[in-house]
Design a protein around this motif. Structure first.
Motif, short mmCIF file in Angstrom:
data_model
loop_
_atom_site.label_atom_id
_atom_site.label_comp_id
_atom_site.label_asym_id
_atom_site.label_seq_id
_atom_site.Cartn_x
_atom_site.Cartn_y
_atom_site.Cartn_z
N THR A 94 54.79 58.42 25.03
CA THR A 94 55.79 58.34 26.09
C THR A 94 55.06 58.12 27.42
O THR A 94 54.09 58.82 27.72
N ARG A 96 55.53 57.42 31.68
CA ARG A 96 56.36 57.45 32.89
C ARG A 96 55.83 56.38 33.83
O ARG A 96 54.62 56.26 34.02
N THR A 106 61.13 56.83 32.38
CA THR A 106 60.33 57.26 31.24
C THR A 106 60.64 56.34 30.06
O THR A 106 61.80 56.12 29.72
N TYR A 107 59.57 55.82 29.44
CA TYR A 107 59.69 54.90 28.31
C TYR A 107 59.05 55.53 27.08
O TYR A 107 57.94 56.05 27.16
N GLN A 108 59.75 55.44 25.95
CA GLN A 108 59.24 55.98 24.70
C GLN A 108 58.85 54.85 23.76
O GLN A 108 59.13 53.68 24.03
N GLN A 109 58.20 55.21 22.67
CA GLN A 109 57.76 54.22 21.69
C GLN A 109 58.90 53.25 21.38
O GLN A 109 60.04 53.65 21.15
N ALA A 133 49.07 58.02 24.45
CA ALA A 133 50.09 56.97 24.55
C ALA A 133 49.34 55.64 24.55
O ALA A 133 48.17 55.56 24.94
#
Length: 154
Positions: A94, A96, A106-109, A133
């Motif tokens: 994850t 930011r 915020t970006y996740q997989q 990450a």
């Protein structure tokens, strides 16, 4: 929106596949790796170029793909990518991110974003203190330009 995410995911997969198949290129990478944040208590990110190639039908432009590794709790120094158009895809973990005066996101997989030419990337950090990450980043830049220029005054 869903179609755009699918297309972006396919672009990322194609880029990673091509980069893996073509581990060397005809041109040297202009990004120095590893790229480190200033001396601090937080770990730095590393940028590993995968593939760099002049665009055949766009004179003066180069396509570069790279993997950015962010160790646990890592934070990049504020930076710019010159006049490059940038696409970032979260491969793992994850992240930011904040561009210019836009809200922190915020970006996740599996999620992704783009950076317009000249954008100021004021925040890039791994949100986890225990897990790494990883980003796949694609640049379309002016041939010969640096891919990342730190801006320590931000």
């Amino acid at each position: 929106m869903i179609g755009m995410r699918i297309a972006a995911g396919l672009l990322a997969a194609a880029t990673l596949t091509a980069a893996t198949a073509c581990s060397t290129s005809d041109q040297p990478a202009h990004a120095e790796g590893p790229t480190a944040a200033p001396a601090s208590t937080r770990p730095a990110e590393t940028l590993k170029p995968l593939l760099q190639q002049a665009l055949p039908d766009v004179k003066g432009k180069t396509f570069t793909s790279a993997v950015v590794d962010l160790p646990p709790n890592a934070r990049a120094m504020p930076h710019r990518h010159g006049q490059a158009f940038v696409y970032a895809y979260v491969l793992e973990g994850t992240v930011r991110s904040q561009l210019d005066d836009k809200p922190v996101t915020t970006y996740q997989q599996g999620e992704n974003w783009v950076e317009q030419p000249g954008a100021h990337h004021v925040l890039t950090e791994n949100t986890s203190r225990t897990k790494p990450a990883k980003l796949l980043v694609v640049f379309v830049s002016d041939t010969g330009d640096k891919l990342k220029v730190d801006d320590p005054r931000s």
